[in-house]
Every structure is written in structure tokens, then in C-alpha cells.
Scaffold this motif. Sequence first.
Motif, short mmCIF file in Angstrom:
data_model
loop_
_atom_site.label_atom_id
_atom_site.label_comp_id
_atom_site.label_asym_id
_atom_site.label_seq_id
_atom_site.Cartn_x
_atom_site.Cartn_y
_atom_site.Cartn_z
N LYS A 309 0.84 -1.28 0.13
CA LYS A 309 0.15 -0.07 0.06
C LYS A 309 0.95 1.25 -0.20
CE LYS A 309 -3.65 0.30 2.52
NZ LYS A 309 -4.50 0.11 4.06
N LYS A 310 1.96 1.22 0.84
CA LYS A 310 2.80 2.47 0.82
C LYS A 310 3.49 2.57 -0.64
CE LYS A 310 6.80 4.65 3.39
NZ LYS A 310 7.76 4.33 4.60
N GLU A 311 3.85 1.53 -1.29
CA GLU A 311 4.65 1.73 -2.59
C GLU A 311 3.52 1.94 -3.68
OE1 GLU A 311 8.09 1.63 -4.75
OE2 GLU A 311 7.80 1.48 -2.63
N TYR A 312 2.24 1.47 -3.64
CA TYR A 312 1.57 1.58 -4.85
C TYR A 312 0.33 2.27 -4.68
CZ TYR A 312 4.94 -2.02 -6.41
OH TYR A 312 5.99 -2.59 -6.66
N GLY A 313 0.07 2.61 -3.26
CA GLY A 313 -1.13 3.37 -3.10
C GLY A 313 -2.36 2.44 -2.86
N ASN A 314 -2.28 1.06 -2.96
CA ASN A 314 -3.59 0.39 -2.57
C ASN A 314 -2.86 -0.93 -2.43
OD1 ASN A 314 -3.15 0.82 -5.89
ND2 ASN A 314 -3.46 -1.60 -5.49
N GLU A 315 -4.07 -1.89 -1.95
CA GLU A 315 -3.71 -3.46 -1.51
C GLU A 315 -3.41 -4.22 -2.66
OE1 GLU A 315 -6.61 -4.94 1.05
OE2 GLU A 315 -6.00 -3.68 2.76
N PRO A 316 -3.12 -5.19 -2.68
CA PRO A 316 -2.75 -6.26 -3.71
C PRO A 316 -4.23 -6.52 -4.41
CG PRO A 316 -1.15 -6.95 -2.07
CD PRO A 316 -2.10 -5.86 -1.45
N ALA A 317 -4.53 -6.67 -5.38
CA ALA A 317 -5.80 -7.01 -5.91
C ALA A 317 -6.10 -8.59 -6.01
CB ALA A 317 -6.14 -6.31 -7.18
N THR A 318 -4.84 -9.10 -6.04
CA THR A 318 -5.01 -10.73 -6.52
C THR A 318 -3.74 -11.22 -5.62
OG1 THR A 318 -3.35 -10.93 -8.08
CG2 THR A 318 -5.69 -10.27 -8.80
N ALA A 319 -3.91 -12.61 -5.45
CA ALA A 319 -2.56 -13.44 -4.79
C ALA A 319 -1.61 -13.38 -5.34
CB ALA A 319 -3.23 -14.92 -4.37
N MET A 320 -1.54 -12.95 -6.72
CA MET A 320 -0.33 -12.93 -7.72
C MET A 320 0.77 -11.88 -6.97
SD MET A 320 -0.44 -15.59 -9.46
CE MET A 320 -1.61 -16.40 -8.43
N GLY A 321 0.38 -10.92 -6.41
CA GLY A 321 0.97 -9.87 -5.84
C GLY A 321 2.03 -10.78 -4.73
N ALA A 322 1.56 -11.41 -4.04
CA ALA A 322 2.00 -12.22 -2.98
C ALA A 322 3.18 -13.35 -3.40
CB ALA A 322 1.18 -12.68 -2.01
N LEU A 323 2.59 -13.99 -4.53
CA LEU A 323 3.54 -15.04 -5.00
C LEU A 323 4.66 -14.38 -5.81
CD1 LEU A 323 0.69 -17.55 -6.17
CD2 LEU A 323 2.16 -17.68 -4.36
N GLY A 324 4.33 -13.06 -6.62
CA GLY A 324 5.29 -12.40 -7.05
C GLY A 324 6.53 -12.12 -6.18
N TYR A 325 5.91 -11.68 -4.84
CA TYR A 325 6.91 -11.18 -3.76
C TYR A 325 7.91 -12.74 -3.50
CZ TYR A 325 8.48 -9.18 0.67
OH TYR A 325 9.04 -8.64 1.67
N ASP A 326 6.91 -13.57 -3.06
CA ASP A 326 7.62 -14.59 -2.59
C ASP A 326 8.70 -15.47 -3.62
OD1 ASP A 326 6.12 -14.74 -0.18
OD2 ASP A 326 4.82 -16.16 -0.54
N ALA A 327 8.29 -15.56 -4.92
CA ALA A 327 9.22 -15.90 -5.92
C ALA A 327 10.41 -15.15 -5.97
CB ALA A 327 8.46 -16.11 -7.37
N ALA A 328 10.50 -14.03 -5.80
CA ALA A 328 11.62 -13.18 -5.97
C ALA A 328 12.23 -13.28 -4.67
CB ALA A 328 11.06 -11.60 -5.86
N THR A 329 11.68 -13.59 -3.45
CA THR A 329 12.23 -13.67 -2.00
C THR A 329 13.04 -14.96 -2.47
OG1 THR A 329 10.49 -12.60 -0.94
CG2 THR A 329 12.12 -14.37 -0.02
#
Length: 398
Positions: A309-329
Motif C-alpha cells: 500500500k505504501k509503494e503503490y497506493g492500494n492493497e494487492p488485488a490478487t494473490a499474484m502480488g504475494a506470489l510474485g513477492y515470494d518467488a522473488a524472495t
Amino acid sequence: MFHRTRFSGGALLAAAALAGILGCNPTGGSNGGKTANGGSEDPIKIGLIASLNGELKPWGEDSMRGAQLAVKEFNDAGGLNGRKVELIVEDTASRPEQGKTATEKLLNEDQVLAVLGEVASGITQPAAEVCQAAGVPIIAIGATRVDITEIGEYVFRACFTDNFQGAAMAKFAYEDLGLRRVAMLTDKKQPYSTGLSDIFRKAFESFGGTIVAEEFYEGGNIDFQAQLTNIKAKNPDGLFCSGYFNEVGPIARQREALGLNVKMVGGDGWDSRELIQSGGTGIIGGFFCNHYHNSEDRDEVRNFVEAFKKEYGNEPATAMGALGYDAATILLDAIKRAEKIDSKSIRDAISTTKDLKGVSGSLSIGPDRNAQKPALVLEVKKDDFEPYKQVPFFVFEG
């Protein structure tokens, strides 16, 4: 398949977790498909393929933002002994052929050491084949089709497989919802949909249930009257829809209008808030399998949502935000642990990932190169999705 500097409040925990990825490792050396070019101060290049246009855009954008957030936090925390990671993004436009072209560009022109993506199995497959042939690791973000990682030893995934989510939803439908006679609607042109339906059928029948009918459609269609009429004639007590939210919403509306009053169940392809708008009252009370939800009471989720939210101004709309974050992690952690900064060494480090804290759960890579982690069943409410039940990881041998 959907939904990701912060240095304040609870968000510091996530930055600290990524800081734990830092460590002392030599750079250079060639042991695989690609080796980092330049000196020790040059950025380490990794790539991302994402559906930034086309029908999968909501998931693609979230996956990109999640991965970018993880890389930003990694770099803000000092990178790898001061060396930054550069994430190069290419658009697949929601098309398999463009996914292949985008991956070839990342490998041949940008000389990336590893690739993240895609959210769709049909797009991931040709991209994974390119990476496997080149000896460059790829971590699929949301490609759940079972055979994706069978392409070869350089292909991994951060999400669960259809083998697990299909069996998990069959178990949920049979044991929790008490369904015994289920019909299925399958998108015959989407490998994700056909594979998930196949697993659901096998698992549901193994638990003692009956599949009374299976009807097919092609993505992009908006009229499902014929299929639903055929299904209604079979008198089911449930409807499993293995496709994407784009069609599931209209299916739900037409099911309700037809008087087919049964519970709807599906997979992570439902994961978009657009489903609530397109499905109307017909989709309320449906259940689907997903990887996590923004409202979960876990530090990793709270910190991630706050940072997003701080970076983009809104919550992730889908679970792919978390999975993109986890894949990168997973990839950043592997870069930290790799003996050398080359594709083969990074691949070897990815394969030994164990109990890495992620937004979607504790992340371990199994011997089949698949993530081993729980699933979350969500219920569709009037205005949002609500966590209903977590299903622990298990292996379905059917």
C-alpha cells in the motif's frame, strides 16, 4: 491466480527478513547457462515475464509489483554486499507465443541469470522450455499445472500445484460442504483449467463422490446457457468451475437465472475482485482455493500488505502480488546462498530452499521442484473474499 521503501512500523519486519538474505558470497565464475558480467559493483540481472496486457492483466500487474517490491527491499537493505539486483520486466500480453519471445529476449539480449514468471501455465510452459534449454533457472509465480516442473531441472515454482489444489477442493467439497453429485465446467483451451478439472475428478471420486457431468467452453465466450441447461438435467448438488474469473462470473449469473441452485467451487483462477462484480448475487457463497488473503492474521501478510500500500497506493488485488513477492524472495535468497553468481549455482541454491518465510506461507522446494505449502479456502461474500479454512499440504497420489 492474482496479487508484491518501507521503514516504519511493523513493515520493518519484512525488510529485516529480506536483510537476512544478505551474506558473503563470491561473484563471477561459470558453472551454468549464464554468468554475471562486469565487475563486482555491476548489478546482478534477473528477469520477469508478466501479463501486463490482455485478459490476465490483473494478475500480471500484481505479480510484477510483488517482485519489484521484494527486489527494492533487498537493494534498500544493502543488496549482496553492496551489489544491487536489477529486475528487467517483459510483457507476455497474456499470450504463450509472446511469453516465449519475451523469455528469449531476457536471456539473449539482457543476459539475465534467472527468470521469474508466469502466472498462467499455458504461458509458463514455452518460457520454461526456453530456460531449460539455456540452462537458466525459472521460478513460476502462479503456474499451477502439474507437469510444468517436469520440463526439467531448471524449472521451479513458488505456488502450489493443481495436484494439490484440485485434491484440496475435492476434499473440501466432499467433507466440508457434503457434496456427493458434482458437475464440472471446463475451459477446454486453457491447460490450467483442463488439468485442474482432471485432478478434481480423480480426487472427488476417490473420496466417494460422483461427477455427474462435464461440460466445456472456450475462454472469451459469454453465453453458457446450453452447458448449464445440460448440467441442470443431471441434478447435481455442486458445480466445479476450473476456469478463470473472466468466465466464472457470467457462469454464476446465468446459473442463478436458470434456477440451478447449487454450491459453486473452484480454483485460484477465480482470484480477482472483478469476479464479484461480474458474478453478482450468483457468485456469493461460492468457494475457491487460493494462496493467501490480505486479511490473514500473520505478521508476514500484515507487513507485506502495508508495504504494498505504501509503494503503490492500494492493497494487492490478487494473490499474484504475494506470489510474485515470494518467488522473488526465493530467488534472492538463492543468490545469497549460491557458491558463485551464475545460473547453475543459483539453480542449485533454489533447489535447497527450506522453511523460508514467505507471505503465502513457509516456503520449501521439494525434490520435484514444487513448493510445498498449505492452501487457503476463501468464501465469496458481497464485497470481498473471506478466509474460510486452511488446508494443510498433502500429497494426492491419484
